[in-house]
Design a protein around this motif. Structure first.
Motif, mmCIF file in Angstrom:
data_model
loop_
_atom_site.group_PDB
_atom_site.id
_atom_site.type_symbol
_atom_site.label_atom_id
_atom_site.label_comp_id
_atom_site.label_asym_id
_atom_site.label_seq_id
_atom_site.Cartn_x
_atom_site.Cartn_y
_atom_site.Cartn_z
ATOM 1 N N VAL A 1 0.848 -1.050 0.229
ATOM 2 C CA VAL A 1 0.300 0.356 0.001
ATOM 3 C C VAL A 1 1.118 1.700 -0.066
ATOM 4 O O VAL A 1 1.014 1.912 -1.211
ATOM 5 C CB VAL A 1 -0.472 0.206 1.668
ATOM 6 N N PHE A 2 2.024 1.169 0.898
ATOM 7 C CA PHE A 2 2.831 2.762 0.709
ATOM 8 C C PHE A 2 3.408 2.884 -0.136
ATOM 9 O O PHE A 2 3.504 3.507 -1.119
ATOM 10 C CB PHE A 2 3.937 1.909 2.181
ATOM 11 N N LEU A 3 4.141 1.184 -1.194
ATOM 12 C CA LEU A 3 4.429 1.948 -2.527
ATOM 13 C C LEU A 3 3.642 2.397 -3.336
ATOM 14 O O LEU A 3 3.554 3.156 -4.283
ATOM 15 C CB LEU A 3 5.221 0.505 -3.192
ATOM 16 N N ARG A 4 2.809 1.332 -3.203
ATOM 17 C CA ARG A 4 1.500 2.383 -4.296
ATOM 18 C C ARG A 4 1.539 3.503 -4.297
ATOM 19 O O ARG A 4 1.157 4.357 -5.398
ATOM 20 C CB ARG A 4 0.420 0.895 -4.147
ATOM 21 N N GLU A 5 1.656 4.342 -2.374
ATOM 22 C CA GLU A 5 0.783 5.873 -2.549
ATOM 23 C C GLU A 5 1.995 6.372 -2.837
ATOM 24 O O GLU A 5 1.715 7.193 -3.424
ATOM 25 C CB GLU A 5 0.771 5.550 -1.508
ATOM 26 N N TYR A 6 2.818 6.107 -3.129
ATOM 27 C CA TYR A 6 4.589 6.911 -2.951
ATOM 28 C C TYR A 6 4.223 6.770 -5.070
ATOM 29 O O TYR A 6 4.651 8.049 -4.842
ATOM 30 C CB TYR A 6 5.397 5.710 -2.455
ATOM 31 N N PHE A 7 4.001 5.950 -5.570
ATOM 32 C CA PHE A 7 3.950 6.394 -6.944
ATOM 33 C C PHE A 7 3.102 6.871 -7.269
ATOM 34 O O PHE A 7 3.343 8.265 -8.002
ATOM 35 C CB PHE A 7 4.334 4.853 -7.338
ATOM 36 N N ASP A 8 1.350 6.564 -6.421
ATOM 37 C CA ASP A 8 1.299 7.992 -6.824
ATOM 38 C C ASP A 8 1.124 9.391 -6.446
ATOM 39 O O ASP A 8 0.758 10.705 -6.908
ATOM 40 C CB ASP A 8 -0.002 7.644 -6.623
ATOM 41 N N LYS A 9 1.110 9.527 -5.102
ATOM 42 C CA LYS A 9 1.933 10.698 -4.465
ATOM 43 C C LYS A 9 2.425 11.595 -5.775
ATOM 44 O O LYS A 9 2.909 12.904 -5.785
ATOM 45 C CB LYS A 9 1.594 10.178 -2.626
ATOM 46 N N PHE A 10 3.779 11.243 -6.133
ATOM 47 C CA PHE A 10 4.640 11.870 -6.477
ATOM 48 C C PHE A 10 5.041 11.540 -8.231
ATOM 49 O O PHE A 10 6.065 11.585 -9.236
ATOM 50 C CB PHE A 10 6.572 11.753 -5.824
ATOM 51 N N ALA A 11 3.883 11.070 -9.040
ATOM 52 C CA ALA A 11 4.152 11.101 -10.537
ATOM 53 C C ALA A 11 4.437 11.917 -11.182
ATOM 54 O O ALA A 11 3.919 13.199 -10.746
ATOM 55 C CB ALA A 11 2.430 10.210 -10.673
ATOM 56 N N PHE A 12 5.182 12.040 -11.751
ATOM 57 C CA PHE A 12 6.251 12.903 -12.793
ATOM 58 C C PHE A 12 6.673 13.814 -12.230
ATOM 59 O O PHE A 12 6.625 14.736 -12.488
ATOM 60 C CB PHE A 12 4.675 13.094 -13.703
ATOM 61 N N THR A 13 6.948 12.973 -10.947
ATOM 62 C CA THR A 13 8.088 14.716 -10.242
ATOM 63 C C THR A 13 9.311 14.187 -10.078
ATOM 64 O O THR A 13 10.130 12.686 -9.673
ATOM 65 C CB THR A 13 7.292 14.923 -8.829
ATOM 66 N N SER A 14 10.657 14.776 -9.577
ATOM 67 C CA SER A 14 11.726 13.990 -9.368
ATOM 68 C C SER A 14 12.048 14.715 -7.855
ATOM 69 O O SER A 14 11.555 15.822 -8.034
ATOM 70 C CB SER A 14 12.624 14.950 -10.207
ATOM 71 N N ILE A 15 12.403 14.077 -7.015
ATOM 72 C CA ILE A 15 12.845 13.744 -5.223
ATOM 73 C C ILE A 15 13.931 13.305 -5.163
ATOM 74 O O ILE A 15 15.130 12.490 -5.194
ATOM 75 C CB ILE A 15 11.843 13.087 -4.336
ATOM 76 N N THR A 16 14.315 14.142 -3.871
ATOM 77 C CA THR A 16 15.484 13.361 -3.454
ATOM 78 C C THR A 16 15.202 12.302 -2.049
ATOM 79 O O THR A 16 14.231 11.576 -2.057
ATOM 80 C CB THR A 16 16.189 15.127 -3.073
ATOM 81 N N THR A 17 16.501 11.917 -2.097
ATOM 82 C CA THR A 17 16.856 10.613 -0.887
ATOM 83 C C THR A 17 15.004 11.199 0.135
ATOM 84 O O THR A 17 15.059 11.125 1.293
ATOM 85 C CB THR A 17 18.230 10.685 -0.509
ATOM 86 N N ASP A 18 16.205 12.512 0.888
ATOM 87 C CA ASP A 18 15.676 13.523 1.757
ATOM 88 C C ASP A 18 14.532 13.311 2.068
ATOM 89 O O ASP A 18 13.428 13.696 2.806
ATOM 90 C CB ASP A 18 16.262 14.854 2.416
ATOM 91 N N GLU A 19 13.191 14.096 0.936
ATOM 92 C CA GLU A 19 11.796 14.169 0.618
ATOM 93 C C GLU A 19 11.368 12.766 0.946
ATOM 94 O O GLU A 19 10.222 12.025 1.579
ATOM 95 C CB GLU A 19 11.535 14.481 -0.809
ATOM 96 N N PHE A 20 12.339 11.934 0.474
ATOM 97 C CA PHE A 20 12.086 10.237 0.024
ATOM 98 C C PHE A 20 11.683 10.319 2.393
ATOM 99 O O PHE A 20 10.726 9.177 2.641
ATOM 100 C CB PHE A 20 12.483 9.282 -0.309
ATOM 101 N N LEU A 21 12.721 10.237 2.875
ATOM 102 C CA LEU A 21 12.693 9.633 3.731
ATOM 103 C C LEU A 21 11.723 10.364 4.613
ATOM 104 O O LEU A 21 10.974 9.988 5.863
ATOM 105 C CB LEU A 21 14.364 9.947 4.575
ATOM 106 N N ALA A 22 11.151 11.652 4.017
ATOM 107 C CA ALA A 22 10.589 12.179 5.087
ATOM 108 C C ALA A 22 9.143 12.005 4.694
ATOM 109 O O ALA A 22 8.257 11.452 5.790
ATOM 110 C CB ALA A 22 10.085 13.944 4.661
ATOM 111 N N TYR A 23 8.656 11.719 3.374
ATOM 112 C CA TYR A 23 7.891 10.417 3.295
ATOM 113 C C TYR A 23 7.518 9.362 4.279
ATOM 114 O O TYR A 23 6.336 9.102 4.438
ATOM 115 C CB TYR A 23 7.648 10.101 1.409
#
Ligand code: BES
Ligand code: ZN
Length: 645
Positions: A442-464
């Protein structure tokens, strides 16, 4: 477990440096690691150190390319029309270039073109040259900037192949490889994964050839008699995913939305080998949400392609060395397909964040392989990767053992290793173990939806991760553990490693043979899969006598293996133990194949002794002209380093 564990297998000089990451949530990070990496965590601010662009001032939002492909001069000539959006008051836009010949720069649409003032800054050996263009004070925040340019015959992102290097031997071939920072060698643009753009293209090629791109392709199979191909990529993508292939190509459909572009001689075999692509696609969609790119096709390249695959959107580029005839190496397709979520949809903002692309993709690959081919095979493949990582880890500087590798001042290609891939996968598997498969899916699926078509940093991922998983299910993992995974060297403990009964029985048989308790003819290999063969070969003692090698070769015909991975693994034994009867096949292999993963370890092994080094130099002189600039660079470094010794 029965199979020798990753930590217990073999001698590893990095063992002392390696730290265990314990699954016990209460365990603190080791002081040493915490100290070594505190800087990495705190001093990092988001900036792509591999691009001159300043997208916070003015950024490219779309591009139109109009380029002609000239095989005689090995040059692309044309124009890149870039739509720029700028902040209030920004009077410059900065593009990346590498060995481009800039002819002119103009601003405005066709009916009102004005010459622009521009300047090419001095060359940086890793990054190329900044092209700084002055933007007039028109009061508009959107401007069309058109750069007319030519590429250099030495462009790092292009490989021009002679007909002899192709399957059909009749026509030349051209392909691009833009990742990591080579798009700038064939298009002037903002070559950072933090900037996304849509693109269209007009590509002019000789009439006998077909052009395909990482965009909507014509799958009607008819050649365009005027040699002009038009493309559109309506989804915003980073520059490293812009790709072009030109050659004698036909299209063979595999399903409604998947197919293969390849030279006529190999197209049918490729379509058969990769026939499960549609199933892989359906499983990925079920797990991670809709496939958002329209078609998913494969372009099969000549064997000099320096990678296994490249996830160019809508059109993955694939090495022909995985067409084994038995689908044994198709995890590569699962991998490139998985990038349609991890990488192409959610993209690393800088090359330090590459593990967000490759670690997630490696994790997704195993999930896809498990669903299509079963858990036993998926576990075997993962186990082989873990062994590969462990072997490589021993050779890496501690700073290059962390997931978020800082490659400031280096070319990202020089930092390439299995760490972002397999250690990244281990990290995600560990998280999956802590939270359970259901919650993690569920987490992964929501992650792909939430950040779709964006570019993110390690720190943004860790915050998420913190917000969506750690805070919602408290007490399972600590921030210190996460930091250790991402910002520390070493490998975690063994309880992460999948068990494989097949591999343990190979251990038993192999030891019995090594201890002279059993003859090779008594080992029943009839049911062995390619992965069992690879495990058997990879785990034989490194020192083997000529008699042993002769016996292995006589029993299993290894020198003549047509499986590129099995041959690779066998050749490592051949080189280490100077098994002369296999050297002519080894020579043929090194000349035919330019895939770095298959050839680099062989050269590394060869330069270790004077005799083998002589062989390597002789063969490399023959092979080098056929290698991609990237592979040339890597092998040049191996050969010249060994000369100094
Ligand atoms: N995107 C990579 C290839 C790449 C990575 C090119 C970094 C340049 C810089 C591609 O998806 C990849 O990972 N290829 C692997 C596939 C393998 C792990 C299944 C390869 O080529 O070996
Ligand atoms: Zn990848």
């Amino acid at each position: 477990m029965a199979v020798c564990s990753l930590l217990a297998c073999g001698q590893n000089p990095a063992d002392e440096a390696a730290t265990e990451i314990k699954s016990d949530a209460a365990s603190p990070a080791s002081d040493e690691i915490a100290r070594a990496d505190a800087d990495a965590i705190s001093s990092y601010e988001y900036k792509d150190v591999h691009s001159f662009a300043r997208p916070d001032e003015a950024r490219v939002v779309s591009a139109h390319l109009d380029i002609a492909v000239d095989f005689d001069s090995q040059v692309l000539t044309g124009k890149a029309a870039l739509m720029i959006e700028r902040e209030q008051g920004a009077d410059e836009v900065v593009l990346d270039t590498r060995r481009l010949d800039i002819e002119s720069v103009s601003i405005g649409a066709d009916d009102k073109l004005e010459a622009a003032t521009w300047d090419l800054r001095p060359e940086d050996p890793n990054l190329g040259r900044a092209l700084v263009i002055r933007l007039p004070d028109t009061g508009q925040n959107k401007l069309l900037v058109t750069v007319a340019y030519r590429t250099s015959p030495e462009a790092s992102g292009l490989q021009w192949l002679q007909p002899a290097q192709t399957a059909g031997k009749q026509h030349p071939f051209l392909f691009t490889q833009s990742q990591a920072i080579h798009a700038r060698s064939w298009i002037p643009l903002q070559d950072t994964p933090g900037v996304r753009m849509t693109y269209t293209a007009t590509v002019r090629v000789p009439a006998a050839l077909r052009a395909v791109m990482s965009a909507a392709n014509d799958t009607s199979n008819a050649l365009h008699p005027d040699g002009i191909y038009q493309f559109e990529m309506p989804q915003a993508i980073p520059s490293y995913l812009i790709a072009l292939g030109v050659g004698d190509l036909v299209f063979v459909p595999m399903s409604e939305r998947t197919g293969v572009f390849a030279e006529p001689d190999i197209a049918q075999a490729a379509a058969r080998e990769f026939a499960d692509t549609e199933r892989m696609l359906q499983i990925s969609e079920k797990l991670y949400g809709p496939y958002r790119w329209g078609r998913y096709d494969l372009l099969i390249l000549p064997p000099s392609f320096p990678f296994g695959g490249m996830e160019n959107p809508r059109l993955s580029f694939i090495t022909p060395t995985v067409i084994a005839g038995d689908k044994s190496l198709v995890s590569l397709i699962a991998h490139e397909l998985a990038h349609s979520w991890s990488g192409n949809l959610v993209t690393n903002a800088t090359w330090r964040d590459l593990w967000l692309n490759e670690g997630f993709t490696s994790f997704l690959t195993t999930r896809i392989m498990e669903a299509v081919y079963g858990k036993a095979r998926a576990d075997m493949e993962y186990y082989l990767d873990l062994q590969g990582l462990r072997e490589q880890m021993a050779t890496l500087d501690i700073n290059d053992q962390m997931l978020a590798i800082d490659s400031t001042g280096r070319d990202p290609d020089d930092v390439f290793s299995n760490v972002p891939y397999t250690k990244g996968q281990m990290f995600l598997s560990w998280l999956e173990q802590q939270y359970g498969r259901e919650a993690f899916d569920v987490f992964l699926r929501e992650y792909f939806d939430k950040f779709a078509f964006t570019s993110i940093t390690t720190d943004e991922f860790l915050a998420y991760l913190d917000a969506e998983l750690m805070s919602r299910h408290p007490g399972k993992v600590t921030r210190a553990q996460i930091d250790q995974w991402v910002f520390a060297g070493g490998l975690p403990s063994t309880d992460m490693v999948p068990e494989s009964d097949a591999f343990s029985s190979i251990d038993t048989l192999s030891s019995a043979w090594v201890d002279r308790m059993m003859g090779l003819d008594e080992i029943d290999t009839r049911g062995w899969s390619v992965h069992e063969w690879l495990y058997f070969l990879n785990n034989l003692p490194t020192t083997l006598s000529t008699e042993d090698l002769r016996a292995l070769d006589a029993a299993f015909d290894l020198t003549r293996s047509t499986n590129s991975e099995i041959a690779h693994s066998w050749f490592r034994h051949v080189i280490r133990n100077n098994y002369a009867p296999a050297y002519s096949q080894l020579e043929e292999y090194l000349i035919r194949i330019g895939r770095r993963k298959l050839i680099v370890p062989l050269y590394q092994e060869l330069v270790k002794t004077p005799e083998n080094r002589q062989f390597a130099e002789r063969v490399y002189a023959l092979a080098r002209p056929g290698y991609h600039p990237l592979a040339q660079g890597t092998v040049d470094a191996i050969i010249s380093k060994s000369e100094g010794e």
